[in-house]
Design an enzyme around this catalytic site. Structure first.
Site, short mmCIF file in Angstrom:
data_model
loop_
_atom_site.label_atom_id
_atom_site.label_comp_id
_atom_site.label_asym_id
_atom_site.label_seq_id
_atom_site.Cartn_x
_atom_site.Cartn_y
_atom_site.Cartn_z
N SER A 82 50.23 44.97 36.15
CA SER A 82 49.51 43.99 35.31
C SER A 82 49.65 44.38 33.84
CB SER A 82 48.03 43.97 35.69
OG SER A 82 47.87 43.56 37.02
N ARG B 276 53.75 51.57 45.01
CA ARG B 276 55.05 51.14 44.47
C ARG B 276 56.02 52.29 44.40
NH1 ARG B 276 52.04 48.74 39.36
NH2 ARG B 276 51.09 50.75 39.79
N HIS C 182 51.04 41.96 43.68
CA HIS C 182 49.78 41.82 44.41
C HIS C 182 49.92 40.73 45.49
CE1 HIS C 182 47.84 43.07 40.35
NE2 HIS C 182 47.70 44.10 41.17
N LYS D 163 35.42 48.29 31.08
CA LYS D 163 36.71 47.79 30.59
C LYS D 163 36.51 46.43 29.95
CE LYS D 163 40.01 49.78 33.91
NZ LYS D 163 40.96 49.39 34.96
O1 PNS Z 1 43.76 47.58 40.22
P1 PNS Z 1 43.22 48.95 40.03
O2 PNS Z 1 42.59 49.05 38.65
O3 PNS Z 1 44.22 50.02 40.31
O4 PNS Z 1 42.04 49.15 41.12
C1 PNS Z 1 41.24 50.31 41.13
C2 PNS Z 1 40.07 50.17 42.11
C3 PNS Z 1 39.29 48.90 41.84
C4 PNS Z 1 40.58 50.13 43.54
C5 PNS Z 1 39.15 51.41 41.93
O5 PNS Z 1 38.87 51.59 40.58
C6 PNS Z 1 37.83 51.30 42.69
O6 PNS Z 1 37.79 51.31 43.90
N1 PNS Z 1 36.72 51.19 41.94
C7 PNS Z 1 35.40 51.07 42.53
C8 PNS Z 1 34.54 52.31 42.23
C9 PNS Z 1 34.63 53.36 43.32
O7 PNS Z 1 34.38 53.10 44.48
N2 PNS Z 1 34.98 54.60 42.92
C10 PNS Z 1 35.01 55.77 43.77
C11 PNS Z 1 36.11 55.87 44.79
S1 PNS Z 1 37.73 56.00 44.14
#
Ligand code: PNS
Length: 171
Positions: free
Chosen positions: A133, A95, A22, A46
């Site tokens: 993570s 990645r 990150h 979560k």
């Molecule tokens: O680190 P992560 O868990 O891969 O991040 C995921 C994240 C936070 C980018 C994704 O879950 C997110 O954007 N959540 C917000 C909810 C949202 O907007 N969902 C709809 C579009 S994908």
């Protein structure tokens, strides 16, 4: 002539915990955009190892000298948060091919939800292509070294949690 617009990017994620992968993406983003906001998802569904406040503190500590890196939390739709912040770019790290499918789905869903925000994918240094993570937590819980894989402050806080016997860290 009008002033060029300042470009604000958001880099969203769970960051539970922040890894050097990150950090690598954020530093690359900070070179490309005028400002980049680390947007930490507050997800009620979560149960993260690190609380929202801890994740914010860790990111602020790691980027305390990076003047164009900010740290915030968000909940709800990412595109709504980005619009509130006036951001026009979402940065995500890619990645490996295995990341691609989910990332493509999220990028296209976000595009459907908002035409005015673009997702930009960046590749981390190859040292971090296998790092996540989830794996970092697993390796730590099983007694492996995370040296070079997470910021020192994350290692310290993981050790503190292990000392306090926080669930999720005992192998
Ligand atoms: O680190 P992560 O868990 O891969 O991040 C995921 C994240 C936070 C980018 C994704 O879950 C997110 O954007 N959540 C917000 C909810 C949202 O907007 N969902 C709809 C579009 S994908």
């Amino acid at each position: 002539m009008s002033e060029p617009r300042s470009r604000l990017a958001v880099y969203p994620g769970s960051f539970d915990p922040l890894t050097n992968g990150h950090v690598d993406i954020i530093r690359r983003g900070a070179l490309l955009f005028d400002r980049i906001v680390i947007a930490i998802l507050v997800n009620m569904d979560k149960s993260p190892l690190f609380s929202e406040d801890e994740r914010v503190e860790i990111a602020r500590e790691v980027f305390r000298e990076d003047v164009n890196v900010e740290v915030e939390t968000f909940h709800g739709l990412l595109v709504d948060y980005a619009a509130r912040r006036g951001a026009d770019v979402i940065v995500r790290g890619l990645r490996a091919i295995s990341d691609f499918e989910l990332e493509m789905q999220m990028a296209l869903m976000n595009r459907r939800l908002s035409q005015s925000i673009e997702t930009v994918f960046m590749m981390p240094d190859e040292r971090y292509t296998y790092l996540s993570s989830r794996l970092a937590k697993e390796v730590f819980a099983l007694g492996g070294s995370l040296h070079g894989l997470v910021p020192a402050v994350v290692e310290t806080r993981l050790r503190q949690k292990a000392g306090a016997r926080v669930p999720g860290l005992q192998a």
